[in-house]
Design an enzyme around this catalytic site. Structure first.
Site, PDB file in Angstrom:
ATOM      1  N   CYS A   1       1.647   3.670   8.950  1.00  0.00           N
ATOM      2  CA  CYS A   1       2.266   2.850   7.529  1.00  0.00           C
ATOM      3  C   CYS A   1       2.661   1.706   8.788  1.00  0.00           C
ATOM      4  O   CYS A   1       3.053   1.240   7.883  1.00  0.00           O
ATOM      5  CB  CYS A   1       2.209   3.212   7.087  1.00  0.00           C
ATOM      6  SG  CYS A   1       1.057   4.443   5.926  1.00  0.00           S
TER       7      CYS A   1
ATOM      8  N   HIS B   1       8.633  -1.363   2.142  1.00  0.00           N
ATOM      9  CA  HIS B   1       7.874  -0.478   2.121  1.00  0.00           C
ATOM     10  C   HIS B   1       6.917  -0.487   1.134  1.00  0.00           C
ATOM     11  O   HIS B   1       6.212  -0.215   0.774  1.00  0.00           O
ATOM     12  CB  HIS B   1       8.094   0.436   3.045  1.00  0.00           C
ATOM     13  CG  HIS B   1       7.104   1.577   3.657  1.00  0.00           C
ATOM     14  ND1 HIS B   1       5.914   0.695   4.401  1.00  0.00           N
ATOM     15  CD2 HIS B   1       6.377   3.418   2.902  1.00  0.00           C
ATOM     16  CE1 HIS B   1       5.190   1.627   4.451  1.00  0.00           C
ATOM     17  NE2 HIS B   1       5.429   3.134   3.850  1.00  0.00           N
TER      18      HIS B   1
ATOM     19  N   GLU C   1      13.807   5.111  -0.343  1.00  0.00           N
ATOM     20  CA  GLU C   1      14.227   3.836   0.433  1.00  0.00           C
ATOM     21  C   GLU C   1      15.071   2.919  -0.526  1.00  0.00           C
ATOM     22  O   GLU C   1      15.959   2.114   0.173  1.00  0.00           O
ATOM     23  CB  GLU C   1      13.018   2.747   0.038  1.00  0.00           C
ATOM     24  CG  GLU C   1      12.688   1.754   0.791  1.00  0.00           C
ATOM     25  CD  GLU C   1      11.907   0.904   0.955  1.00  0.00           C
ATOM     26  OE1 GLU C   1      11.243  -0.270   1.815  1.00  0.00           O
ATOM     27  OE2 GLU C   1       9.986   1.376   0.252  1.00  0.00           O
TER      28      GLU C   1
ATOM     29  N   LYS D   1       2.625  -4.810  -1.989  1.00  0.00           N
ATOM     30  CA  LYS D   1       1.288  -3.675  -1.847  1.00  0.00           C
ATOM     31  C   LYS D   1       0.632  -3.995  -3.431  1.00  0.00           C
ATOM     32  O   LYS D   1       0.012  -3.484  -3.803  1.00  0.00           O
ATOM     33  CB  LYS D   1       2.149  -2.126  -1.397  1.00  0.00           C
ATOM     34  CG  LYS D   1       2.536  -2.149   0.001  1.00  0.00           C
ATOM     35  CD  LYS D   1       3.022  -0.897   0.383  1.00  0.00           C
ATOM     36  CE  LYS D   1       2.709  -0.274   1.814  1.00  0.00           C
ATOM     37  NZ  LYS D   1       3.831  -1.299   2.656  1.00  0.00           N
TER      38      LYS D   1
ATOM     39  N   HIS E   1      -1.566  -0.645  -0.140  1.00  0.00           N
ATOM     40  CA  HIS E   1      -1.232  -0.402   0.828  1.00  0.00           C
ATOM     41  C   HIS E   1      -3.007  -0.345   2.089  1.00  0.00           C
ATOM     42  O   HIS E   1      -3.147   0.557   2.537  1.00  0.00           O
ATOM     43  CB  HIS E   1      -1.098   0.824   0.914  1.00  0.00           C
ATOM     44  CG  HIS E   1       0.349   1.386   1.941  1.00  0.00           C
ATOM     45  ND1 HIS E   1       0.258   0.960   3.293  1.00  0.00           N
ATOM     46  CD2 HIS E   1       1.077   2.747   1.817  1.00  0.00           C
ATOM     47  CE1 HIS E   1       1.107   1.376   3.756  1.00  0.00           C
ATOM     48  NE2 HIS E   1       1.248   2.572   3.064  1.00  0.00           N
TER      49      HIS E   1
ATOM     50  N   PHE F   1       4.749   7.779   7.898  1.00  0.00           N
ATOM     51  CA  PHE F   1       4.299   9.318   8.141  1.00  0.00           C
ATOM     52  C   PHE F   1       4.209   9.842   9.446  1.00  0.00           C
ATOM     53  O   PHE F   1       4.362   8.913  10.207  1.00  0.00           O
ATOM     54  CB  PHE F   1       2.593   9.323   7.404  1.00  0.00           C
ATOM     55  CG  PHE F   1       2.470   9.549   6.259  1.00  0.00           C
ATOM     56  CD1 PHE F   1       3.496   9.934   5.010  1.00  0.00           C
ATOM     57  CD2 PHE F   1       1.421  10.323   5.335  1.00  0.00           C
ATOM     58  CE1 PHE F   1       3.172  10.311   3.739  1.00  0.00           C
ATOM     59  CE2 PHE F   1       0.530  10.238   4.461  1.00  0.00           C
ATOM     60  CZ  PHE F   1       1.979  10.533   3.163  1.00  0.00           C
TER      61      PHE F   1
END
Length: 402
Positions: free
Chosen positions: A162, A294, A305, A326, A331, A390
């Site tokens: 990502c 994010h 976050e 998003k 996403h 990830f």
């Protein structure tokens, strides 16, 4: 160190078939997420996504090109075409050798992969098309963009889940800043809204069945999207000399690794990435007016976050605005940071902060100045764009108004 500016932008995603359409949709708080439409979707437990509606490859490419291009390559080429047209850049023989491409993608040609797995394993065929490998390889989009515009400098693909697009944009920025190149096309593309792509993500149990609600207390997971965004990065004096319109300036970039867990986010890595981008740009905490988060809509990501932003910015955290687009386009995995950079440019250029739609209930673990549901007007001179992937790979960009 040379200054690096953005002189062209292009995009295609669930919110629009251009950068301008996408930014208008973001400003209006429009939702591009809806029911998925592809073969065997009824076999999935997740059947929503940010899918590009009404897309037909034959409207944009010849039959010969379609044979060569997976959908993720097609989307990258469409975004690059718009970015180059807006920039007005003419690639001369001399510039050709001083210009390149860095694009991000996580899955590459997953449409091609899914179709051909079906062909071999489901339909029992013993042969596949000879161009399967050139279509599905992760560097296909970057290679075809470089060929389309005769860009003979550094050209390659970054695949860091990502964070792929932010890593790609950051590395392109560093190349121009250091003098390695004068111009770079950069961004990202992803098209994994296929049966196998969704089925794989279902296994992680991080997907929502009913919508993306970042930072909202009732959030229940992420929603996938598809699309691409590409930007023309140019050395400032080069852009100025040819009278190019400057959309924004990239002034800082940092990347870190959590080195702790393959799927769970780590606050320390996010903190170091944001601090590194600020230091690289020479920005003070109180100069940042907006963070494009994010913000995936998962419980773990959003909580971590927000805690990282709070630690980095301290008392200033309550003054800056934060949002996750998003919630509108889904996403885009490897392409997500590229599309989200449009929200950063919109904040700097137009003074419009894109909202986090579907924000229904305040979460004490996300106690920041989240822009809920409706866009806000604000004079912003510097922003951050966060991407946390990830594998514990973090990439943060700092941009400023010129």
């Amino acid at each position: 160190m040379r200054r690096v500016v953005i002189t062209g932008q292009g995009a295609v995603n669930a919110l629009g078939m251009s950068a301008d359409e996408t930014m208008r949709a973001m400003a209006e708080g429009r939702c591009g997420i809806g029911p998925l439409e592809f073969k065997d979707v009824e076999r999935l437990s997740i059947n929503i996504g940010g899918q590009i509606r009404g897309y037909r490859a034959e409207d944009h490419f010849s039959r010969q090109e379609i044979v060569l291009f997976d959908k993720f390559t097609q989307l990258a080429l469409l975004a690059a075409r718009e970015a180059m047209e807006q920039s007005g850049l003419q690639v001369t023989d001399a510039l050709s050798r001083q210009a390149g491409v860095v694009l991000g993608t996580a899955g590459g040609g997953l449409q091609t992969q899914d179709e051909n797995y079906r062909s071999v394993y489901e339909d029992g065929k013993n042969r596949v098309h000879p161009f399967v490998v050139p279509r599905l390889m992760n560097n296909a989009a970057a290679s075809h963009v470089s060929m389309a515009y005769r860009l003979q400098g550094p050209s390659y693909t970054v695949a860091t889940a990502c964070a792929s697009s932010n890593h790609a944009i950051g590395q392109a920025f560093q190349m121009v800043r250091s003098g390695m190149t004068d111009v770079m096309l950069t961004g990202g593309s992803e098209s994994m809204l296929v049966f196998g792509g969704i089925k794989a993500w279902e296994g992680l149990r991080v997907m929502s069945k009913d919508g993306c609600r970042p930072f909202s207390a009732n959030r229940n997971g992420m929603v996938q999207g598809e699309g691409a965004a590409v930007f023309v990065l140019e050395e400032y004096e080069h852009a100025k000399a040819r009278g190019a319109e400057i959309l924004a300036e990239i002034t800082g970039f940092a990347m870190t690794s959590d080195a702790s867990d393959i799927v769970m986010p780590n606050k320390v890595g996010a903190v170091r990435a944001m601090q590194g981008a600020l230091a690289d740009a020479g920005l003070n905490l109180d100069e940042i007016g907006y963070i494009n988060a994010h913000g995936t809509g998962t419980a773990a990501n959003d909580r971590t976050e927000c805690a990282a932003v709070r630690e980095v910015f301290g008392d200033h955290a309550d003054a800056l605005r934060i949002s996750s687009t998003k919630s509108m386009h889904g996403h885009l995995i490897g392409g997500t940071g590229a599309v989200e950079l449009l929200a950063c440019i919109m904040a700097l250029r137009d003074g419009v902060i894109a909202p986090t739609i579907n924000h229904e209930e305040a979460d004490p673990d996300c106690d920041l100045n989240v822009v809920p549901n409706v866009a806000q007007e604000a004079a912003v001179s510097a922003v951050l764009s966060n991407a946390f992937a990830f594998g514990g790979l973090n990439a943060v960009l700092a941009l400023q108004k010129v």
